[in-house]
Design a protein around this motif. Structure first.
Motif, PDB file in Angstrom:
ATOM      1  N   GLU A  17      75.066  94.448  58.313  1.00 53.88           N
ATOM      2  CA  GLU A  17      76.400  94.261  59.650  1.00 53.88           C
ATOM      3  C   GLU A  17      76.537  93.253  60.423  1.00 53.88           C
ATOM      4  N   GLN A  18      75.610  92.375  60.862  1.00 55.24           N
ATOM      5  CA  GLN A  18      75.916  90.829  61.683  1.00 55.24           C
ATOM      6  C   GLN A  18      76.658  89.949  60.891  1.00 55.24           C
ATOM      7  N   LEU A  19      76.754  89.729  59.391  1.00 52.13           N
ATOM      8  CA  LEU A  19      77.242  89.368  58.199  1.00 52.13           C
ATOM      9  C   LEU A  19      78.660  89.766  58.533  1.00 52.13           C
ATOM     10  N   ALA A  20      79.237  90.718  58.969  1.00 52.87           N
ATOM     11  CA  ALA A  20      80.249  91.364  58.734  1.00 52.87           C
ATOM     12  C   ALA A  20      81.826  91.388  60.177  1.00 52.87           C
ATOM     13  N   THR A  21      80.028  90.725  60.809  1.00 52.30           N
ATOM     14  CA  THR A  21      81.156  90.621  62.590  1.00 52.30           C
ATOM     15  C   THR A  21      81.081  89.262  62.005  1.00 52.30           C
ATOM     16  N   LEU A  22      79.939  87.900  61.469  1.00 47.34           N
ATOM     17  CA  LEU A  22      80.489  86.492  61.448  1.00 47.34           C
ATOM     18  C   LEU A  22      81.739  85.966  60.671  1.00 47.34           C
ATOM     19  N   GLN A  23      81.764  86.980  59.572  1.00 46.57           N
ATOM     20  CA  GLN A  23      82.118  85.987  58.129  1.00 46.57           C
ATOM     21  C   GLN A  23      84.082  86.376  58.485  1.00 46.57           C
ATOM     22  N   SER A  24      84.728  85.529  57.348  1.00 42.34           N
ATOM     23  CA  SER A  24      85.825  85.358  57.744  1.00 42.34           C
ATOM     24  C   SER A  24      86.346  86.861  56.380  1.00 42.34           C
ATOM     25  N   ARG A  25      87.644  87.251  56.655  1.00 46.37           N
ATOM     26  CA  ARG A  25      88.075  88.216  55.554  1.00 46.37           C
ATOM     27  C   ARG A  25      87.534  87.760  54.056  1.00 46.37           C
ATOM     28  N   GLU A  26      87.923  86.706  53.426  1.00 44.80           N
ATOM     29  CA  GLU A  26      87.680  86.013  52.684  1.00 44.80           C
ATOM     30  C   GLU A  26      86.597  86.295  51.969  1.00 44.80           C
ATOM     31  N   GLU A  27      85.155  86.132  53.031  1.00 44.86           N
ATOM     32  CA  GLU A  27      83.751  86.247  52.681  1.00 44.86           C
ATOM     33  C   GLU A  27      83.511  87.207  52.462  1.00 44.86           C
ATOM     34  N   ASN A  28      83.973  88.473  53.270  1.00 46.45           N
ATOM     35  CA  ASN A  28      83.425  89.674  53.295  1.00 46.45           C
ATOM     36  C   ASN A  28      84.173  90.653  52.583  1.00 46.45           C
ATOM     37  N   ALA A  29      84.554  89.643  51.954  1.00 44.77           N
ATOM     38  CA  ALA A  29      85.089  90.589  50.131  1.00 44.77           C
ATOM     39  C   ALA A  29      83.913  91.187  49.507  1.00 44.77           C
ATOM     40  N   ALA A  30      82.427  90.095  48.859  1.00 42.60           N
ATOM     41  CA  ALA A  30      81.741  90.173  48.663  1.00 42.60           C
ATOM     42  C   ALA A  30      80.551  90.476  49.186  1.00 42.60           C
ATOM     43  N   LEU A  31      80.756  90.905  50.241  1.00 43.17           N
ATOM     44  CA  LEU A  31      79.622  91.625  51.296  1.00 43.17           C
ATOM     45  C   LEU A  31      79.776  92.951  50.744  1.00 43.17           C
ATOM     46  N   SER A  32      81.420  93.474  51.177  1.00 50.21           N
ATOM     47  CA  SER A  32      81.164  94.653  50.862  1.00 50.21           C
ATOM     48  C   SER A  32      80.450  95.355  49.741  1.00 50.21           C
ATOM     49  N   LYS A  33      80.793  94.652  48.844  1.00 52.94           N
ATOM     50  CA  LYS A  33      80.437  95.352  47.049  1.00 52.94           C
ATOM     51  C   LYS A  33      78.621  95.577  47.781  1.00 52.94           C
ATOM     52  N   ALA A  34      78.214  94.528  48.500  1.00 53.01           N
ATOM     53  CA  ALA A  34      76.447  94.256  48.196  1.00 53.01           C
ATOM     54  C   ALA A  34      75.921  95.630  49.798  1.00 53.01           C
ATOM     55  N   ALA A  35      77.644  96.039  50.824  1.00 51.28           N
ATOM     56  CA  ALA A  35      77.225  97.332  51.565  1.00 51.28           C
ATOM     57  C   ALA A  35      77.126  98.421  51.009  1.00 51.28           C
ATOM     58  N   ARG A  36      78.036  98.198  50.168  1.00 55.01           N
ATOM     59  CA  ARG A  36      78.016 100.181  49.081  1.00 55.01           C
ATOM     60  C   ARG A  36      77.342 100.092  48.588  1.00 55.01           C
ATOM     61  N   ALA A  37      76.300  98.901  48.144  1.00 56.72           N
ATOM     62  CA  ALA A  37      75.206  99.321  47.469  1.00 56.72           C
ATOM     63  C   ALA A  37      73.974  99.532  47.932  1.00 56.72           C
ATOM     64  N   ALA A  38      74.035  99.203  48.892  1.00 59.54           N
ATOM     65  CA  ALA A  38      72.757  99.206  50.233  1.00 59.54           C
ATOM     66  C   ALA A  38      73.514 100.672  50.507  1.00 59.54           C
ATOM     67  N   LEU A  39      74.169 101.064  50.855  1.00 56.67           N
ATOM     68  CA  LEU A  39      74.173 102.233  51.327  1.00 56.67           C
ATOM     69  C   LEU A  39      74.054 103.614  50.396  1.00 56.67           C
ATOM     70  N   LYS A  40      74.027 103.888  49.316  1.00 59.20           N
ATOM     71  CA  LYS A  40      73.941 104.438  48.214  1.00 59.20           C
ATOM     72  C   LYS A  40      72.019 104.563  47.807  1.00 59.20           C
ATOM     73  N   HIS A  41      71.825 103.458  48.127  1.00 58.19           N
ATOM     74  CA  HIS A  41      70.096 103.573  48.326  1.00 58.19           C
ATOM     75  C   HIS A  41      69.171 103.646  49.979  1.00 58.19           C
ATOM     76  N   VAL A  42      70.149 103.626  50.509  1.00 60.52           N
ATOM     77  CA  VAL A  42      69.569 103.738  51.561  1.00 60.52           C
ATOM     78  C   VAL A  42      68.486 105.049  52.610  1.00 60.52           C
ATOM     79  N   GLY A  43      69.196 106.422  51.425  1.00 59.47           N
ATOM     80  CA  GLY A  43      68.851 107.597  51.882  1.00 59.47           C
ATOM     81  C   GLY A  43      69.177 107.801  53.059  1.00 59.47           C
ATOM     82  N   THR A  44      68.234 108.890  53.684  1.00 60.91           N
ATOM     83  CA  THR A  44      68.537 109.864  54.517  1.00 60.91           C
ATOM     84  C   THR A  44      68.326 108.905  56.295  1.00 60.91           C
TER      85      THR A  44
END
Length: 602
Positions: A266-293
């Motif tokens: 979450e903090q990286l998404a706030t600080l990074q540029s749009r280009e840098e966040n493109a890769a972060l988006s994949k990591a965030a979606r992957a983490a969301l699948k495993h975070v449970g409840t």
């Protein structure tokens, strides 16, 4: 001692070793050694046959419970501790371990019942009082928890863990000076305790001792490079002091250690540029699948994905992620509209007439910068803090911490209460430099407390930030706040209810104190920073200073969500931005009372 027992307080007793020459003590000693080495599977393998061979020995059930805790099998461990206690109702170690495990399982009520019996039966048991403090803290009973920790310290004044716990509790209570004393006492007993170094960093920052705060976090990271909490605190300190590059390095390092850490994403998404966040988006979606409840982790990841969609200009996707993020937070932190309305009424009922200015005038004038959060309070305070005669203190929790219990209890606010308030306020406030004329407190929601603050500080100035409520709501809807105070921001209808209460009480203060509160428009402030800063200076009794019109040049630390924004040149990009999100904000807009919000474009 293994990390499990050092961090949780689970207890391995050495007293039983005196009988180690007995046959049945051989497996006991072996299992105990294995536990100390964090060899939990081996310890359980050693203990199970010993339990069958010596079914009346409670120690083996206790050791089995400890091994299960080490393996993450806390619920199974409870049964083992219960068995040990049935075999020996006076087995203190098993009672402590069961209480600690119940706390770890987020069952503090059950732990507290057990601990209350323990402290009654053995009032000199420091460990029971320590665990009682933990359970009370988990129940939100911070003052009672602080008292229990104090009893534990009185019984065993050389336990660094208890000083550390009481320091955390006192930080929560706003007793920053006392919290620092506790952390310093803990470090004197254990200079390299990483958790204490992490914990002392935030109150140091709140005392405006920013270099010391960052040094403590750096030292914690040097001692334990893989300690996530230490790196998170160090990264946050870099954000606060205006070093985003260093913060990025820390958050990225955290993801190498823990790739699905939701807060770092979450903090990286706030600080990074749009280009840098493109890769972060994949990591965030992957983490969301495993975070449970885990709702708060889900919220962090959804806020991150919303920010990435916002950068990409994808309003629809941003709205979906924001809905999910705020829904998760609302589940964790529900808003109580009835209680909030009653609090508003209780405050206004106290002031049938203008407050009697019974407080003693202070040589240094307080300036309260207040209004709705995200209304421009940080920008206004930064302008004021740029003045050489003003010390900016950021968001001080003192007023709310001291006054809300009094309001809710219906306690009078007479001369005695005012004297107590002033004494506690002075102790809780950061030290002020010599020669200044004023200091700022920009806790936004002090708007509810204006009458009380005017009573104790007749010389105080009140700067009230006004901003289009729809732009404020959008900013709040996008924000992930710490603590419970802003729980209304996670529900659009709750937000409208709270905004109406705000408009109602501000209109009340204006009627009660005509001409004594400066209304400053965010839209005007961003359109003409120099004119706004001149208005501020004049109202606060200051000679205008040119640097007040250039708040982006501040070198002061900022401990709020505005830390990055305030260091950008003043702009108007967010003015009227609500129109792009009108559909998403519809429940909020519909909930605003037109009588309290006249003149809004409909």
């Amino acid at each position: 001692m293994s990390a499990l027992f050092a961090q949780t307080g689970l207890h391995l007793s050495a007293t039983d070793l005196c009988t180690c020459f007995m046959t049945q003590n051989a497996p006991f000693t072996t299992a105990q050694t294995q536990l100390m080495r964090a060899e939990y599977k081996a310890a359980l393998k050693t203990v199970k046959p010993a339990m069958a061979r010596y079914p009346k020995d409670p120690r083996f059930a206790n050791l089995a419970g400890l091994a299960m805790c080490g393996l993450g099998q806390q619920r199974a461990a409870i049964a083992m501790f219960q068995k040990a206690i049935r075999l020996d109702p006076k087995f203190v170690d098993a009672q402590r371990n069961m209480a600690q495990t119940l706390i770890l399982l987020d069952m503090p009520e059950k732990a507290l019942k057990l601990l209350e019996r323990m402290v009654t039966n053995t009032p000199g048991d420091e460990g029971a009082h320590y665990l009682q403090a933990q359970a009370l803290a988990n129940l939100g009973q911070t003052e009672a928890a602080e008292a229990a920790a104090t009893r534990a310290i009185d019984l065993a004044p050389r336990q660094p863990r208890t000083f550390n716990l009481r320091g955390v509790l006192r930080t929560t209570l706003g007793l920053t000076d006392l919290a620092l004393e506790d952390f310093e006492a803990a470090l004197a007993l254990d200079p390299n305790n990483v958790d204490t170094l992490v914990n002392i960093s935030l109150p140091l920052a709140r005392q405006t001792r920013y270099d010391a705060a960052q040094d403590a976090a750096r030292r914690a990271v040097r001692l334990a490079p893989a300690h996530i909490g230490a790196r998170m605190r160090l990264a946050a300190s870099y954000v606060e002091t205006g070093d985003p590059a260093a913060a990025l390095d820390e958050y990225r390092q955290i993801l190498t250690l823990e790739p699905q850490n939701s807060e770092a994403i979450e903090q990286l998404a706030t600080l990074q540029s749009r280009e840098e966040n493109a890769a972060l988006s994949k990591a965030a979606r992957a983490a969301l699948k495993h975070v449970g409840t885990r709702h708060q982790d889900r919220a962090s990841l959804n806020f991150a994905l919303a920010r990435i969609a916002q950068q990409a200009g994808d309003t629809g996707t941003e709205a979906r992620y924001l809905n999910d993020a705020n829904r998760d937070m609302a589940r964790v932190l529900p808003y109580d509209a009835i209680r909030d309305s009653a609090l508003n009424r209780a405050i206004m009922d106290r002031f049938a007439a203008p407050p009697a200015e019974t407080g003693a005038k202070q040589p240094i004038r307080p300036i309260y910068v207040l209004g709705l959060p995200r209304s421009g309070t940080t920008l206004a305070e930064t302008m004021l803090g740029a003045h050489p005669d003003v010390q900016a203190l950021g968001e001080q929790i003192t007023a709310g911490r001291l006054l809300y219990p009094l309001i809710e209890a219906g306690t009078p606010f007479g001369a005695d209460e005012i004297a107590v308030y002033l004494d506690k306020e002075q102790r809780m406030r950061p030290a002020l430099p010599e020669g200044i004329a004023a200091y700022t407190d920009k806790m936004p929601e002090n708007y509810r407390l204006i009458g009380f603050l005017k009573t104790v500080h007749p010389e105080a100035r009140f700067v009230h930030l006004r901003r289009d409520p729809r732009d404020v709501a959008l900013s709040m809807w996008r924000g992930h706040f710490s603590g419970r105070a802003l729980n209304y921001t996670y529900d659009l209808r709750a937000m409208a209810h709270r905004f109406n209460l705000y408009a109602e009480i501000m209109a009340f203060w204006h009627r009660l104190l005509p001409g004594q509160i400066l209304d400053l428009s965010y839209e005007d402030m961003t359109a003409d920073p120099e004119a706004a800063s001149r208005t501020l200076a004049s109202y606060c009794g200051l000679d205008w200073a040119a640097q007040m019109a250039r708040p982006e040049q501040t070198e002061a630390a900022v401990l709020t969500l505005s830390a990055g924004q305030v260091r950008q040149p003043v702009h108007r990009k967010s003015v009227g931005r609500w129109r792009e999100h009108e559909a998403a904000l519809a429940p909020f807009i519909a909930g605003l009372d037109p009588a309290l919000w006249p003149g809004l474009e409909r």
